[in-house]
Structure formats: C-alpha cells, structure tokens
Design an enzyme around this catalytic site. Structure first.
Site, PDB file in Angstrom:
ATOM      1  N   ASP A  13      65.659  34.819 -17.699  1.00 17.09           N
ATOM      2  CA  ASP A  13      66.868  34.617 -16.883  1.00 17.09           C
ATOM      3  C   ASP A  13      67.911  33.761 -17.600  1.00 17.09           C
ATOM      4  O   ASP A  13      69.075  34.137 -17.705  1.00 17.09           O
ATOM      5  CB  ASP A  13      66.514  33.932 -15.549  1.00 17.09           C
ATOM      6  CG  ASP A  13      65.636  34.803 -14.670  1.00 17.09           C
ATOM      7  OD1 ASP A  13      65.793  36.036 -14.707  1.00 17.09           O
ATOM      8  OD2 ASP A  13      64.790  34.241 -13.947  1.00 17.09           O
ATOM      9  N   ARG A  93      62.787  20.276  -9.519  1.00 15.67           N
ATOM     10  CA  ARG A  93      64.159  20.809  -9.500  1.00 15.67           C
ATOM     11  C   ARG A  93      65.242  19.753  -9.283  1.00 15.67           C
ATOM     12  O   ARG A  93      66.260  19.766  -9.984  1.00 15.67           O
ATOM     13  CB  ARG A  93      64.295  21.928  -8.461  1.00 15.67           C
ATOM     14  CG  ARG A  93      63.518  23.189  -8.773  1.00 15.67           C
ATOM     15  CD  ARG A  93      63.632  23.607 -10.195  1.00 15.67           C
ATOM     16  NE  ARG A  93      63.087  24.933 -10.446  1.00 15.67           N
ATOM     17  CZ  ARG A  93      62.580  25.318 -11.608  1.00 15.67           C
ATOM     18  NH1 ARG A  93      62.523  24.484 -12.628  1.00 15.67           N
ATOM     19  NH2 ARG A  93      62.126  26.544 -11.775  1.00 15.67           N
ATOM     20  N   SER A 170      56.515  35.874 -14.004  1.00 17.68           N
ATOM     21  CA  SER A 170      57.512  34.814 -14.084  1.00 17.68           C
ATOM     22  C   SER A 170      56.752  33.512 -13.885  1.00 17.68           C
ATOM     23  O   SER A 170      56.106  33.294 -12.861  1.00 17.68           O
ATOM     24  CB  SER A 170      58.545  35.037 -12.985  1.00 17.68           C
ATOM     25  OG  SER A 170      59.265  33.859 -12.777  1.00 17.68           O
TER      26      SER A 170
HETATM   27  N1  ARG Z   1      57.445  29.355  -5.048  1.00 14.76           N
HETATM   28  C1  ARG Z   1      57.466  28.112  -5.743  1.00 14.76           C
HETATM   29  C2  ARG Z   1      58.609  27.258  -5.299  1.00 14.76           C
HETATM   30  O1  ARG Z   1      59.521  27.770  -4.724  1.00 14.76           O
HETATM   31  C3  ARG Z   1      57.401  28.254  -7.230  1.00 14.76           C
HETATM   32  C4  ARG Z   1      58.421  29.070  -7.902  1.00 14.76           C
HETATM   33  C5  ARG Z   1      58.124  29.102  -9.339  1.00 14.76           C
HETATM   34  N2  ARG Z   1      58.922  29.997 -10.101  1.00 14.76           N
HETATM   35  C6  ARG Z   1      58.414  30.941 -10.897  1.00 14.76           C
HETATM   36  N3  ARG Z   1      59.220  31.609 -11.596  1.00 14.76           N
HETATM   37  N4  ARG Z   1      57.155  31.213 -10.949  1.00 14.76           N
HETATM   38  O2  ARG Z   1      58.627  26.087  -5.509  1.00 14.76           O
END
Ligand code: ARG
Length: 393
Positions: A13, A93, A170
């Site tokens: 991405d 994040r 991913s």
């Molecule tokens: N579903 C989790 C969250 O929203 C993890 C997302 C992780 N991203 C990935 N590309 N695997 O925190």
C-alpha cells in the site's frame, strides 16, 4: 512543490502511495518509517525501497521505548483486550501518527499521507490523531482512488515498484503482536495454514517438556523473569520468544471493525497473552472484589477507546489515573506453567496479598465460625421474601 510526509512501511500500500503522490498529486514526498518493533529486515527494506523510488528524504524514527513504556505498559495495567485481540496494531497507530505529525512540522509539510484503504480501522486511528495535532491536509491515495489489492499490484508492476513478498497476506507487526489478514484467511471456514505464523510454533512442534517461569511485577508492569531484571523493551521481546516457543498466543477471531464490517483476523501475540494472564492472576490476590469488578468495566471501556482510535480522548487519561492508583498494589510474583500451546498459573505471591492463608485455612480458629450465624440467617432476605410472598405456584 507542496511537501507531503508519508507514513511508510515498505509494504504494498505505502509503496504504491509514493508513486501516486508524485504522479497523481504532484507532490514532493518525504517518507518516514516509525519503528515500533517491526522486524529489522522490514525497517531496512523500507529505507531501501523509499530511496530507490524517489522519496526525496527518508526517515527511520525509533519509537520502540516510547511504545513500550507509554502504550504497552498502560495496556497491560488496563488488561486491554478487544474481542479477544490484545490490540497490538491499534496501540501503535496513535504513536506512529504523533511521530509523523512531529516530522511534518519539522519539514514544513502541508500534507500527511497514509496508505490505508477505506475498509479498515487504521484510517480512523491515523486521521483522528493527525487532525487533532496539526492542520495538515490528509491524503489517503488508495482510498481516494478506490483501488483493490490486485489493482495495486498491477500498478506497482507497471511502474517498477518492488513487490514486498510472494505472500498475499497483509501483515502488520510490532512489539505487542503480529496481525495476519487476507488471501485464504478471508474465508472463515479455512483453517489458517501454518505459513501464516512466524512468532509461534504449532502446539505439535512445541517442546514435549513443560517450562515453568516466574514473572515479577511492580505496580502492574513486568520487571523480571526468573529473577532476572530486564528493561521494558527486553522483557517484552523475551516474553514473545518464550511463549512463542510453547505455541502460546495464536488468535483466530471474527472481529467487529469500527465501520461495522466483520472481518476474520489472525493474530500471534505470545508475549501479550502470557503477560496479561499473569497480570490477571496477580490482580486476583491483590485487588478487592469490588475493585476487580470495576476493573473489568474500566478494561472494556479502555479497550474500546484504543480499538476505536481515540487514544487522545481525555477519558483515556482519566482512566489511566485511576488504573495507576489501583495498580500500586499489583506487585509480586506469578509462577506459570507453559506447555504445548497452553498455560496455567501455578503460583502467586504478593507483599500486598489479600489472600490470607492462616485465616482461610480449615485449621484456623482465630475467626470464630459461630459469629457467622446471624449473617447467614438473614442472607438473601429479599429473595426469600419474594419466594414466600409473591411467587405464584
Ligand atoms: N484488525 C486489527 C486492527 O484493526 C489489525 C489490523 C492489522 N493490519 C493488517 N494489515 N494485518 O487493529
């Protein structure tokens, strides 16, 4: 030319974003990879991809200590778990966004870009922080151009962007856990293939012999393992390693995303599971019944704030204050047995333990049993009255 700082991981991405920002948005791209404990190769790869692809400047920002002390340790004290997921990605994040904002200010950038799609949670988490800490414009090229993953791959191939790996999963990885999504995992009837995992052994491959370890906590956070004092970062890494060997911490859930989509998510969070299990065990002997009950409420609200990307909500700070006050007594040692994908608490000690063996013992006489008669007799009085007076036959 306007400058944009792109939160860069070197994955598909964000790699596609560098080119899109240059070609379609006509901007000067500065890339930054915030190190929250991704694998070394990923950090290095992201620097070389960025440089090779015409990023005007690339930064690697080490935020591992901060991530551990200011985010992971808070999450441990709060027992933060959302629908079975110890919130690894979600916790990182806000910190990544804070670091990107700092850099954008330093570089005089007018915009910040991220590689999130329009379906996930990270768009909320990044933008909530970016908007509250800066006036930068936010650009999300993948979302704005409504690209699918295979369209991204096609675009990447057409302009010579190096593709990250053969695998279509991913993956997002940091000190607190590894998240794996996509490809065959999207079908909830498909068992995750072994190649989806890298931090944990399958229970079949875990050692035949059990291992018993002792974890020491001070005010709600781990400080030593088997009497060896370790610093914050070392301790998290060590727990991931030990629990991973024993096949602990594989999670396979259907998760409710912020926008309401249900998604199938696989996680490997060995250290987090081990630490949270031990932490809970210590709370059981140090906190009162009412504290334990209220801590559950705090924990679920806290976890939602983290999951929903509202780390900067004042409620989170309010809760931290209360949690810290409660955690003053969560000090002591937990003994835990690890074996073939499972773990069991086999011992706990605290100088502040409310468990008093001498009083609870069947051999004790200091608490006069006869004094209980009145208390027991009138116990559940309202239920007794209801049953006698109101209940219809
Ligand atoms: N579903 C989790 C969250 O929203 C993890 C997302 C992780 N991203 C990935 N590309 N695997 O925190």
């Amino acid at each position: 030319m306007e400058k944009v700082v792109l939160a860069f991981s070197g994955g598909l991405d964000t790699s596609v974003c560098i080119k899109l920002l240059e070609e379609k948005y006509d901007m000067e791209v500065i890339t930054a990879c915030v190190d929250v404990g991704q694998p070394r190769e990923e950090i290095e790869r992201s620097a070389s991809v960025a440089n090779g692809m015409g990023s005007s400047k690339h930064y690697t920002i080490d935020a591992q200590e901060e991530f551990t002390n200011d985010f992971i340790f808070k999450a441990i004290k709060a027992n933060a778990i959302y629908e079975g997921y110890p919130l690894s990605t979600a916790l990182a994040r806000p910190l990544i966004a804070m670091k990107i904002v700092e850099l954008a200010k330093k570089e005089g950038a007018t915009a910040i870009a991220h590689g999130c799609t329009g379906k996930g949670n990270d768009q909320f988490r990044f933008e909530a922080i970016i908007r509250s800490l800066s006036d930068c414009k936010v650009i999300a090229p993948i979302r704005e151009l409504n690209l699918t993953r295979s369209e991204e791959v096609e675009y990447a191939k057409s302009c010579g962007i190096p593709l990250p790996s053969e695998k279509l999963y991913s993956i997002d990885e940091n000190l607190w856990g590894r998240a794996i999504e996509g490809d065959v995992l999207e079908d909830p009837m498909v068992e995750p293939p072994e190649d989806a995992f890298s931090w944990t052994r399958s229970s079949a491959d875990a050692p035949e012999d059990a291992q018993i370890i002792e974890i020491e906590f001070e005010k709600g956070v781990p400080v030593a393992i088997d009497q060896e004092k370790l610093d914050a970062l070392e301790i998290i890494n060590k727990f991931n390693q030990i629990a991973g060997i024993h096949g602990i911490g594989r999670v396979d859930i259907i998760e409710d995303r912020i926008i309401g989509l249900k998604s199938r998510e696989i996680y490997e969070t060995p250290g987090a599971f081990l630490i949270l299990t031990a932490h809970n065990a210590l709370e059981q002997i140090t906190l009162t019944r009412s504290e334990l009950k209220f801590a559950e409420t705090i924990s679920s609200t806290y976890s939602e704030l983290v999951y929903n990307g509202t780390w900067h909500d004042p409620l989170r700070e309010d809760l931290d204050q209360m949690i810290d006050h409660m955690q003053r007594r969560v000090t002591g040692i937990v003994k835990i047995r690890l074996h073939k994908g499972g773990m069991r608490i086999v011992g706990r000690y605290s100088p502040f333990s409310l468990y008093q063996q001498d009083i609870v013992s069947f051999e004790d006489k200091s608490m006069d049993q006869r004094e209980m008669v009145g208390m027991v007799k009138n116990y559940a009085l309202q239920a007794a009255l209801y049953n006698k007076i109101c209940k219809e036959e």
